[in-house]
Design a protein around this motif. Structure first.
Motif, PDB file in Angstrom:
ATOM      1  N   MET A   1       0.702  -1.111   0.141  1.00 13.36           N
ATOM      2  CA  MET A   1      -0.089  -0.105   0.258  1.00 13.36           C
ATOM      3  C   MET A   1       0.555   1.005  -0.127  1.00 13.36           C
ATOM      4  O   MET A   1       1.674   0.829   0.274  1.00 13.36           O
ATOM      5  N   PHE A   2       0.449   2.612  -1.049  1.00 14.86           N
ATOM      6  CA  PHE A   2       0.883   2.926  -0.822  1.00 14.86           C
ATOM      7  C   PHE A   2      -0.135   4.585  -0.500  1.00 14.86           C
ATOM      8  O   PHE A   2      -0.675   4.707  -0.412  1.00 14.86           O
ATOM      9  N   GLU A   3       0.567   5.902   0.176  1.00 15.25           N
ATOM     10  CA  GLU A   3      -0.454   6.518   0.510  1.00 15.25           C
ATOM     11  C   GLU A   3       0.058   8.286   0.610  1.00 15.25           C
ATOM     12  O   GLU A   3       1.187   7.727   0.490  1.00 15.25           O
ATOM     13  N   THR A   4      -0.445   9.108  -0.318  1.00 12.88           N
ATOM     14  CA  THR A   4      -0.217  10.469   0.388  1.00 12.88           C
ATOM     15  C   THR A   4      -0.595  10.957   1.155  1.00 12.88           C
ATOM     16  O   THR A   4      -2.402  11.231   1.214  1.00 12.88           O
ATOM     17  N   THR A   5      -0.248  12.119   1.892  1.00 10.71           N
ATOM     18  CA  THR A   5      -1.210  12.949   2.434  1.00 10.71           C
ATOM     19  C   THR A   5      -0.666  14.658   1.488  1.00 10.71           C
ATOM     20  O   THR A   5       0.518  14.659   2.166  1.00 10.71           O
ATOM     21  N   SER A   6      -1.819  14.896   1.263  1.00 12.16           N
ATOM     22  CA  SER A   6      -0.926  16.810   0.700  1.00 12.16           C
ATOM     23  C   SER A   6      -1.533  17.304   0.585  1.00 12.16           C
ATOM     24  O   SER A   6      -2.931  17.242   0.234  1.00 12.16           O
ATOM     25  N   ASP A   7      -1.426  18.479   0.054  1.00 10.71           N
ATOM     26  CA  ASP A   7      -2.541  20.049   0.148  1.00 10.71           C
ATOM     27  C   ASP A   7      -0.831  20.471  -0.444  1.00 10.71           C
ATOM     28  O   ASP A   7      -0.324  21.214  -1.151  1.00 10.71           O
ATOM     29  N   ASP A   8      -1.800  20.548  -1.932  1.00  8.43           N
ATOM     30  CA  ASP A   8      -2.599  20.101  -2.769  1.00  8.43           C
ATOM     31  C   ASP A   8      -2.208  19.162  -3.642  1.00  8.43           C
ATOM     32  O   ASP A   8      -2.307  17.824  -2.721  1.00  8.43           O
ATOM     33  N   GLY A   9      -2.400  18.795  -4.857  1.00 11.78           N
ATOM     34  CA  GLY A   9      -2.231  17.475  -5.185  1.00 11.78           C
ATOM     35  C   GLY A   9      -1.049  16.262  -5.995  1.00 11.78           C
ATOM     36  O   GLY A   9       0.128  17.101  -5.405  1.00 11.78           O
ATOM     37  N   SER A  10      -1.518  15.509  -5.926  1.00 10.38           N
ATOM     38  CA  SER A  10       0.072  14.366  -5.426  1.00 10.38           C
ATOM     39  C   SER A  10      -1.194  13.055  -6.299  1.00 10.38           C
ATOM     40  O   SER A  10      -1.220  12.682  -6.337  1.00 10.38           O
ATOM     41  N   TRP A  11       0.654  12.492  -6.793  1.00 12.66           N
ATOM     42  CA  TRP A  11       0.625  10.960  -7.885  1.00 12.66           C
ATOM     43  C   TRP A  11       0.967  10.712  -7.291  1.00 12.66           C
ATOM     44  O   TRP A  11       2.315  10.652  -7.470  1.00 12.66           O
ATOM     45  N   VAL A  12       1.126   9.437  -7.125  1.00 14.12           N
ATOM     46  CA  VAL A  12       2.277   8.209  -6.871  1.00 14.12           C
ATOM     47  C   VAL A  12       2.136   7.048  -8.764  1.00 14.12           C
ATOM     48  O   VAL A  12       1.423   6.363  -8.739  1.00 14.12           O
ATOM     49  N   TYR A  13       3.349   6.581  -9.022  1.00 10.31           N
ATOM     50  CA  TYR A  13       3.762   5.907  -9.715  1.00 10.31           C
ATOM     51  C   TYR A  13       4.597   4.553  -8.991  1.00 10.31           C
ATOM     52  O   TYR A  13       5.561   5.269  -8.542  1.00 10.31           O
ATOM     53  N   VAL A  14       3.633   3.659 -10.020  1.00 12.70           N
ATOM     54  CA  VAL A  14       5.251   2.109  -9.160  1.00 12.70           C
ATOM     55  C   VAL A  14       4.996   1.274 -10.542  1.00 12.70           C
ATOM     56  O   VAL A  14       4.213   0.498 -10.995  1.00 12.70           O
ATOM     57  N   ASP A  15       6.576   1.551 -11.237  1.00 13.92           N
ATOM     58  CA  ASP A  15       6.652   1.114 -12.290  1.00 13.92           C
ATOM     59  C   ASP A  15       5.885   1.509 -13.198  1.00 13.92           C
ATOM     60  O   ASP A  15       5.221   0.568 -14.141  1.00 13.92           O
ATOM     61  N   GLU A  16       5.789   2.974 -13.742  1.00 11.51           N
ATOM     62  CA  GLU A  16       4.740   3.314 -14.246  1.00 11.51           C
ATOM     63  C   GLU A  16       3.516   3.627 -14.683  1.00 11.51           C
ATOM     64  O   GLU A  16       3.096   3.595 -15.531  1.00 11.51           O
ATOM     65  N   LYS A  17       2.875   2.656 -13.184  1.00 12.45           N
ATOM     66  CA  LYS A  17       1.589   2.349 -13.030  1.00 12.45           C
ATOM     67  C   LYS A  17       0.948   3.698 -12.281  1.00 12.45           C
ATOM     68  O   LYS A  17       1.634   3.468 -11.157  1.00 12.45           O
ATOM     69  N   GLY A  65       3.764  -7.039   6.117  1.00 14.10           N
ATOM     70  CA  GLY A  65       3.283  -7.729   6.906  1.00 14.10           C
ATOM     71  C   GLY A  65       3.792  -6.721   7.579  1.00 14.10           C
ATOM     72  O   GLY A  65       4.348  -6.734   9.126  1.00 14.10           O
ATOM     73  N   GLY A  66       4.090  -5.340   7.299  1.00  7.42           N
ATOM     74  CA  GLY A  66       4.242  -4.396   8.181  1.00  7.42           C
ATOM     75  C   GLY A  66       3.780  -2.512   8.590  1.00  7.42           C
ATOM     76  O   GLY A  66       2.409  -3.069   8.300  1.00  7.42           O
ATOM     77  N   GLU A  67       4.676  -1.858   9.457  1.00 11.68           N
ATOM     78  CA  GLU A  67       2.656  -0.716   9.576  1.00 11.68           C
ATOM     79  C   GLU A  67       3.234   0.266   8.423  1.00 11.68           C
ATOM     80  O   GLU A  67       4.432   0.382   8.124  1.00 11.68           O
ATOM     81  N   LYS A  68       2.146   0.849   8.491  1.00 10.00           N
ATOM     82  CA  LYS A  68       2.642   2.180   7.200  1.00 10.00           C
ATOM     83  C   LYS A  68       3.175   3.272   8.138  1.00 10.00           C
ATOM     84  O   LYS A  68       3.369   3.435   9.016  1.00 10.00           O
ATOM     85  N   GLN A  69       4.182   3.718   7.446  1.00  5.10           N
ATOM     86  CA  GLN A  69       4.908   4.830   7.569  1.00  5.10           C
ATOM     87  C   GLN A  69       6.020   4.970   6.623  1.00  5.10           C
ATOM     88  O   GLN A  69       5.939   5.378   4.944  1.00  5.10           O
ATOM     89  N   PRO A  70       6.180   6.426   6.659  1.00  4.54           N
ATOM     90  CA  PRO A  70       6.959   7.559   5.527  1.00  4.54           C
ATOM     91  C   PRO A  70       8.078   6.483   4.909  1.00  4.54           C
ATOM     92  O   PRO A  70       8.529   5.698   5.873  1.00  4.54           O
ATOM     93  N   ILE A  71       8.154   6.420   3.308  1.00  6.52           N
ATOM     94  CA  ILE A  71       9.366   6.097   3.203  1.00  6.52           C
ATOM     95  C   ILE A  71      10.903   6.193   3.673  1.00  6.52           C
ATOM     96  O   ILE A  71      10.209   7.290   3.519  1.00  6.52           O
ATOM     97  N   PRO A  72      11.981   5.148   4.325  1.00  2.95           N
ATOM     98  CA  PRO A  72      12.966   5.924   4.865  1.00  2.95           C
ATOM     99  C   PRO A  72      13.537   6.115   3.730  1.00  2.95           C
ATOM    100  O   PRO A  72      13.400   5.049   1.943  1.00  2.95           O
ATOM    101  N   TRP A  73      14.517   7.482   3.684  1.00  4.91           N
ATOM    102  CA  TRP A  73      15.024   7.329   2.780  1.00  4.91           C
ATOM    103  C   TRP A  73      16.431   6.145   2.745  1.00  4.91           C
ATOM    104  O   TRP A  73      16.751   6.264   0.857  1.00  4.91           O
TER     105      TRP A  73
END
Length: 85
Positions: A1-17, A65-73
């Motif tokens: 699962m991927f998620e953004t919280t944003s003010d204003d727009g945001s889009w996430v692509y994985v392998d161009e999808k 199997g993990g918890e939701k978290q910001p993606i680590p650098w």
């Protein structure tokens, strides 16, 4: 699962999808999406924009199997450092 919280727009692509569509002008808002991935590295792209006033954008993931978290650098690599092999 991927998620953004944003003010204003945001889009996430994985392998161009497109996986997360949190587009448009809006106050801080969460939006998520899922994609089945195999083990290994995958291309990820994030687009976002800021219209006016307050600004924020955070990208989260929830590994299997993990918890939701910001993606680590340390889990991110410049595109030139990975290949699909």
């Amino acid at each position: 699962m991927f998620e953004t919280t944003s003010d204003d727009g945001s889009w996430v692509y994985v392998d161009e999808k497109l996986v997360v569509d949190n587009g448009g002008k809006h106050a801080p808002r969460y939006q998520n999406g899922t994609i089945d991935l195999t083990a290994g590295r995958h291309g990820i792209g994030v687009r976002y924009f800021q219209d006016s006033d307050s600004k924020s954008m955070v990208l989260f993931w929830q590994p299997s199997g993990g918890e939701k978290q910001p993606i680590p650098w340390e889990s991110l690599y410049p595109a030139a450092q990975w290949s699909r092999n």
